[in-house]
Design a protein around this motif. Structure first.
Motif, PDB file in Angstrom:
ATOM      1  N   ASP A 102      42.718 -25.328  -8.155  1.00 47.06           N
ATOM      2  CA  ASP A 102      41.996 -24.057  -8.126  1.00 47.06           C
ATOM      3  C   ASP A 102      41.871 -23.524  -6.703  1.00 47.06           C
ATOM      4  N   LEU A 103      41.565 -24.438  -5.768  1.00 47.39           N
ATOM      5  CA  LEU A 103      41.370 -23.988  -4.389  1.00 47.39           C
ATOM      6  C   LEU A 103      42.697 -23.625  -3.745  1.00 47.39           C
ATOM      7  N   ALA A 128      45.164 -22.350  -5.373  1.00 44.32           N
ATOM      8  CA  ALA A 128      45.458 -21.047  -5.956  1.00 44.32           C
ATOM      9  C   ALA A 128      44.643 -19.961  -5.245  1.00 44.32           C
ATOM     10  N   LEU A 129      43.396 -20.277  -4.938  1.00 42.38           N
ATOM     11  CA  LEU A 129      42.530 -19.345  -4.232  1.00 42.38           C
ATOM     12  C   LEU A 129      43.157 -18.941  -2.899  1.00 42.38           C
ATOM     13  N   GLY A 130      43.607 -19.953  -2.152  1.00 43.18           N
ATOM     14  CA  GLY A 130      44.223 -19.689  -0.855  1.00 43.18           C
ATOM     15  C   GLY A 130      45.416 -18.752  -1.005  1.00 43.18           C
ATOM     16  N   LYS A 131      46.229 -18.996  -2.033  1.00 40.96           N
ATOM     17  CA  LYS A 131      47.397 -18.146  -2.266  1.00 40.96           C
ATOM     18  C   LYS A 131      46.973 -16.732  -2.611  1.00 40.96           C
ATOM     19  N   ALA A 132      46.049 -16.627  -3.573  1.00 38.74           N
ATOM     20  CA  ALA A 132      45.632 -15.310  -4.054  1.00 38.74           C
ATOM     21  C   ALA A 132      44.986 -14.499  -2.929  1.00 38.74           C
ATOM     22  N   SER A 134      49.416 -10.199  -7.831  1.00 38.98           N
ATOM     23  CA  SER A 134      48.688 -10.453  -6.584  1.00 38.98           C
ATOM     24  C   SER A 134      49.636 -10.774  -5.438  1.00 38.98           C
ATOM     25  N   ALA A 157      51.084 -13.767  -5.180  1.00 39.22           N
ATOM     26  CA  ALA A 157      51.115 -15.211  -4.971  1.00 39.22           C
ATOM     27  C   ALA A 157      52.382 -15.826  -5.540  1.00 39.22           C
ATOM     28  N   TYR A 176      41.081 -10.991  -6.506  1.00 37.43           N
ATOM     29  CA  TYR A 176      41.408 -11.927  -7.575  1.00 37.43           C
ATOM     30  C   TYR A 176      40.143 -12.686  -7.935  1.00 37.43           C
ATOM     31  N   PHE A 213      38.798 -15.758 -10.436  1.00 34.44           N
ATOM     32  CA  PHE A 213      39.404 -16.842 -11.202  1.00 34.44           C
ATOM     33  C   PHE A 213      38.652 -17.225 -12.466  1.00 34.44           C
ATOM     34  N   SER A 251      35.929 -21.609  -8.859  1.00 32.17           N
ATOM     35  CA  SER A 251      36.705 -21.871  -7.646  1.00 32.17           C
ATOM     36  C   SER A 251      35.966 -21.531  -6.359  1.00 32.17           C
ATOM     37  N   TYR A 253      34.360 -15.282   2.313  1.00 35.33           N
ATOM     38  CA  TYR A 253      35.612 -15.993   2.616  1.00 35.33           C
ATOM     39  C   TYR A 253      36.813 -15.066   2.826  1.00 35.33           C
ATOM     40  N   LEU A 288      39.118 -14.571   6.215  1.00 40.84           N
ATOM     41  CA  LEU A 288      40.577 -14.703   6.312  1.00 40.84           C
ATOM     42  C   LEU A 288      41.200 -13.460   6.946  1.00 40.84           C
TER      43      LEU A 288
END
Ligand SMILES: Nc1ncnc2c1ncn2[C@@H]1O[C@H](COP(=O)(O)OP(=O)(O)OP(=O)(O)O)[C@@H](O)[C@H]1O
Ligand SMILES: Nc1ncnc2c1ncn2[C@@H]1O[C@H](COP(=O)(O)OP(=O)(O)OP(=O)(O)O)[C@@H](O)[C@H]1O
Ligand SMILES: O=C([O-])O
Ligand SMILES: [Mg+2]
Ligand SMILES: [Mg+2]
Lengths: 282, 229, 323, 282, 229
Positions: free
Chosen positions: A180-181, A183-187, B32, B34, B56, B58, B62, B75, B79
């Protein structure tokens, strides 16, 4: 087929439930405050009983003090040789701390690097297993050629053990970061460095610390082994000296000092872990 | 051979429904950015660059368990290099919006499931995305909490003009909140349905309105033929 | 005696100030009595008086060759016959001073094991022959003492396979005796005394005095220095030998015996009631006996410690006193 | 606030998706079959290159063969001394297997016993940490006294290391058995023995094996250390022997044998783990 | 101070609904005997001894991942010492009943969520319990699978005469399947409702019957006051 009738009569049932719940929460809390008074009392008691039985067995001649010494003699020896023991304790401690620090940082860094390239990871796997399992004491003469009979040599031997412990443990952690995390980084389009700093590193704290806990013990083992083979100071050297010269009180005094060093360092590591993972207790 | 050709206009609330494994999440990931499609194209027209324009949210919450809610919400801004002071101010604002004002210092584990999904929503909103991709946000919640959050989600969204692609398994949910329902099934788009209940919607009333009941009934009909494995 | 008041800096006998030489030293077994003069010279300041700064390191036998080759250690004390093995393997060391002349190894019988002494019929051969079928403890069976014992057993007609060797380095001999794991042990250097004193074993024979036809002429322990170090510090061998000579005088003066015993214990010699007596029985000598060294190097070859016979004259540093 | 339009045009989209999915599934599968041809090729290549460089460095005089030997000399030495090496390998292997087996079984058993009594668990915690961290090499003389210079002594030293590794790892696993399964046992009225056999033991297999993997390496380390200190046979003794006799080819031949023993035993443990956890791959 | 005094007659299908943490699972545990109440009493009148008479079906599927489905289903019988041959035969029979015939050799991870909950049901039925305690069996399933399993659960249960206490968060579910709905809330019984739709029920029809819709509507009314924390 048969069937059942169920009669549930819980008087003051909400209070009942509340108590059951409270009970289980208290149990949960007690688990956290490990150092209850009873526990500490029993720990101290077990120590006193163990030392008392040892002393008594030695005094009554049931065990040979030439080999087993006895607590009072160990205490006396430690006091009489306090200065020398202290200096060698410092020497061993210094090398251990350096070896632990260098080995840990290198282990974590290399783990991150290797696992980021899956092919490299797979190719190096057998090398790591083999290098990890070679008895380092057998290599001590080689370390001596490379680093001399210096502190560097002890530190290098410790690093060569700690490094692999931390490497293997960190790499295992990296392979089980929550998907999940990731995926979070990617998204969220995190850069590789952001991914490392905000997701991978914090996720791996538990597994890094699993390695560090083993690393503390093995760092001391490495330094002491190195000192036993060749050195100009340190507790390992004293073990050889006292061991050869029938001074079992000295051997046990050194073992006690090593246990204290390990205990303190392990406690510091555990404390750091608890601090970094304080969110888990919330 | 069928093809997916889907155009989502600005400001639309689109629900994507369909059975497990039919590719809903994969589609969101392609939108997205990804995941890169091997053939075909995904075109997202936004004013800001895609990384900042697409939010996004989830299925699981997450949230990072080691961060308090406030920095979790900030967050995405972190970034993007937004200054600490600014991003925390924005996070507090978003937390206020989702009804978590003053809870920013708590860690995710200290919140209920429902509160965590609100924080998740706040995190998605913090970036002020033009397009929001939302993946089964209420799947793991109990019925009452789910009903409450559906209402709040709509209340927050209505009037922002943001485009939403909302994945759900729950046909009743889709009928309740969407402007348009796209039903996917084993790799094809089975149906594309327009939902024209007026906005803003009062969900507590809509739930028992006959127009809604009829829509849900007809949606169920779509699945009568398919046998689940 | 002047040992307690070292001069501020070293001086050669002519009184002129000399440069201080730092010597890294290691003995394979710290506290062994054959090496006592080095510990006394260090403790009493005789090295400092000769302009030598002695840095003591503890290096296991396993690591010593590497330490000498890589220049980590400049000087080591060892049994003379072991030096043959160093030279043969390219570890260039030179004798710089004698230490102890009489070979100092003893055979001890475990409590309850009967081994005839050398005075009985058959002499030492009977004692050694009695080891047939027994478990014998030695410090490293593949080391010089292990090979020496194996050679003696063969001399007495006991073949390989008719006995069992058990490695019992250092105090492990005591543990092995106490646990009943060995029937006899070879020990020396003062480490045998506690075994007898604690009733773990009884003395059977000493190689040096009871086997004179083999060990009578051999030098036991000596000091060696690496050739590289001698080349860089040509004065070092003579200075070391002079310091050792001072230490010998000091040890042999009965007035100093309490101080000598204290220094020995401090450097790691096991403490027993007979320590003073034991020290006084050693034949310490700083001058190098060429014949004694040659005898030792020949024994090294006979026992398989080295595969060639090295000429003693080639193994002695220039400028040191020989007899 | 602004908003976006999204146009998604994926031609042959189902095939597209199917391919994306297939791709990711293949990736997942590839991860399982670790020993791809490329990996093995690179592993062999890296070994050949490493040995080649070593041989070349020795032949050209860049490294001192007195200490570092060279691959060809090591091979020659191993063949010439095959019989003796084989006997000592068997001796070391036997002691390792016994030490590993006894230490593992005892570690698992004691972990189950201790964790079943929470107070005992807490009281013993510091004892376990201290005993675990004492450098065992320093204890070798005591083991000699207790068990003699026999195989038992080596086995005991190995047991004293393996035991704690497995104990600590198993105890950690026991503290994280899925609460759902514990609840299942209660709801189904499983007896304590049934609970142990059908829930606790299978649940702890992964953590027991984490301990066993470390245990294999440390068992060998323990036996070799013991043999280096005092013994009448074994590879550890040969390390000392060859080290003293300037036979560095012998030292490296022994290290290679130790690496092979470790490799084989580690592979057997990994294989057993995979067998017991074969359900995880389903 | 309030008191819970609940009598469940033989053969009744009782649904226990209420928000998270109000003690539903705790109550089931007390009935099963896994938790002992400190005061008050729990009386279960069965013909067989309690351990064999009460079956428990969990919220999560709680199948043992290391056992194939067949021996998972036979687990309760194994604990009672039933011979291997007999218990496996019984397991196969139960798997057939829940529509998993021929899947006994698969491991839980190889099944879909829905199939796992069927196996869970088979395990509970294997012991032929007189009283079944069922804790949110369909909470984690998607809407369609949930609808299908609700129907199958009723089909299997109807006619067995087993007593069922069924915990759920989902008011619509409770209205659909129960004879009686007990609403718990923060430690008290808020309401005890009798549901008298005829049996056997056709859920696909019932879902859109007006009597059902009204019941759900009135159940929702009960929660209008509660604010989520
Ligand atoms: N990383 C992955 N590795 C292997 N298979 C994957 C991966 N991601 C997705 N899949 C497969 O791709 C298919 C589509 O997955 P996707 O997650 O898009 O479905 P979904 O419609 O979102 O399902 P759900 O409703 O269960 O979330 C599934 O069959 C899934 O098993
Ligand atoms: N083992 C435990 N330790 C601590 N608290 C517990 C434990 N088990 C239950 N509780 C607490 O007891 C209360 C009642 O829990 P219970 O599981 O019975 O609620 P529930 O109604 O089943 O909730 P849910 O719908 O979330 O399953 C909750 O507040 C829960 O936090
Ligand atoms: O087959 C089912 O997943 O229910
Ligand atoms: Mg999905
Ligand atoms: Mg519950």
């Amino acid at each position: 087929m048969t069937s059942a009738t169920a009669t549930i009569v819980t008087q003051n049932a909400p209070a009942e439930l509340a108590r059951a719940i409270e009970g289980s929460q208290q149990r949960a809390k007690r688990k956290k405050t490990k150092w209850s008074a009873l526990t500490v009392a029993l720990q101290v008691l077990s120590l006193v009983v163990a030392l008392g039985m040892w002393e008594w067995a030695a005094a009554s001649g049931s065990i040979n003090t030439l080999f087993f010494s006895q607590p009072s003699a160990i205490g006396t020896f430690a006091i009489a040789n306090a200065e020398g023991l202290w200096n060698d304790t410092l020497a061993t401690l210094r090398a251990t701390v350096f070896g632990f620090a260098i080995g840990s940082v290198a282990g974590v860094a290399v783990a991150f690097f290797i696992t980021s390239i899956p092919l490299l990871d797979r190719v190096l796997q057998p090398w790591i297993s083999v290098l990890m399992s070679i008895p380092r004491v057998a290599l001590a003469p080689l370390f001596l050629l490379w680093f001399g009979i210096t502190e560097t040599s002890k530190v290098a031997l410790a690093v060569s053990i700690v490094f692999f412990m931390v490497l293997v443990s960190t790499a295992a952690g990296l392979k089980s970061v929550a998907p999940d995390l990731l995926a979070l980084g990617k998204a969220f389009h995190a850069s590789p460095w952001q991914r490392f700093r905000t997701i991978l590193l914090p996720s791996c704290v538990p597994s890094i610390f699993a390695g560090l806990r083993l690393g503390v013990v093995t760092a001391i083992l490495g330094v002491v082994s190195s000192e036993m083979v060749a050195s100009s100071n340190g507790l390992g050297q004293r073990i050889v000296l006292y061991g050869q010269n029938f001074q079992s009180a000295g051997v046990f005094a050194v073992l006690a000092l090593l246990a204290i060093i390990t205990g303190v360092m392990t406690a510091l590591v555990a404390w750091s872990e608890r601090y970094l993972l304080r969110w888990q207790a919330m | 051979m069928k093809s997916i050709d889907l155009e989502v206009p600005k400001g639309q609330f689109l629900c994507l429904v369909g059975p497990s494994g039919c590719g809903k999440t994969t589609l969101l990931n392609m939108i997205s950015g990804a995941l890169r499609p091997e053939r075909g194209s995904v075109n997202v027209n936004t004013q800001k660059p895609r990384a900042s324009a697409v939010g996004y949210m989830f299925a699981r919450d997450s949230l990072m368990p080691w961060r308090p809610v406030r920095t979790n919400v900030a967050y995405a801004l972190e970034l993007r290099g937004v200054r600490k002071q600014d991003r925390l101010a924005r996070a507090d604002e978003m937390l206020e919006l989702v009804g978590l004002g003053g809870k920013g210092h708590l860690h995710p584990q200290q919140l209920s499931h429902g509160m965590r999904q609100r924080a998740n929503l706040a995190r998605t909103l913090a970036l002020d995305p033009e397009l929001m991709l939302v993946d089964e946000p209420f799947g793991a919640l109990d019925a009452q909490t789910k009903a409450r959050l559906q209402g709040e989600f709509l209340r927050i969204w209505e009037g922002t003009g943001k485009t939403v692609i909302f994945v759900t398994h729950d046909l009743s949910e889709a009928a309740l909140i969407a402007d348009r329902i796209v039903v996917m099934g084993e790799g094809e788009i089975r149906k594309d349905i327009t939902v024209d209940f007026e906005r803003p919607r009062d969900l507590d009333k809509l739930r028992f309105a006959s127009g809604y009941q009829d829509l849900v009934h007809s949606l169920w009909g779509l699945f009568s033929s398919g046998e689940e494995q | 005696t002047g040992g307690h008041t070292p001069k501020p800096s070293g001086s050669d006998p002519t009184g002129e100030p000399t440069e201080l030489i730092t010597v890294n030293y290691s003995a394979p077994v710290p506290g062994a009595l054959p090496f006592l003069p080095v510990d006394i010279a260090a403790a009493q300041g005789f090295f400092e008086e000769e302009g030598i700064e002695l840095v003591v390191t503890q290096t296991s036998a396993q690591a010593l060759p590497a330490a000498l080759t890589s220049g980590q250690i400049d000087m080591t004390a060892d049994t003379a016959y072991n030096v043959g093995r160093y030279l043969e393997n390219g570890v260039e060391v030179r004798f710089v001073s004698g230490l102890n002349d009489n070979v100092d190894f003893t055979l001890l019988a475990a409590d309850g094991v009967d081994i005839p002494g050398p005075d009985e019929v058959g002499g030492w051969r009977a004692s050694i022959e009695a080891l047939r079928g027994l478990r014998i403890g030695t410090a490293a069976q593949a080391g010089p003492i292990g090979l020496t014992v194996a050679a003696l057993l063969e001399e007495a007609g006991v073949e390989e396979g008719e006995y069992t060797f058990v490695d019992t380095p250092g105090a492990a001999a005591g543990n092995a005796l106490e646990a009943g794991q060995v029937d006899a042990v070879f020990s020396g250097g003062g480490f045998d005394a506690p075994l007898v004193a604690n009733g773990l074993a009884t003395h059977v024979l000493s190689l040096g005095t009871d086997i004179p036809d083999i060990f009578g002429d051999q030098v036991n322990a000596a000091l060696t220095m690496t050739a590289t170090f001698i080349e860089e510090n040509p004065e070092a061998p003579a200075r070391v030998q002079r310091a050792i000579a001072r230490a010998m005088e000091y040890i042999q003066d009965p007035a100093n015996i309490d101080s000598v015993v204290a220094d020995a214990i401090a450097s790691g010699t096991p403490e027993t009631d007979e320590l003073a007596e034991k020290i006084q029985s050693y034949a310490y000598s700083a001058a190098l006996s060429i014949d004694g060294i040659q005898a030792a190097l020949e024994w090294a070859n006979r026992a398989g410690i080295s595969s060639t016979v090295i000429d003693a004259n080639d193994s002695i540093a220039e400028g040191v006193e020989t007899v």
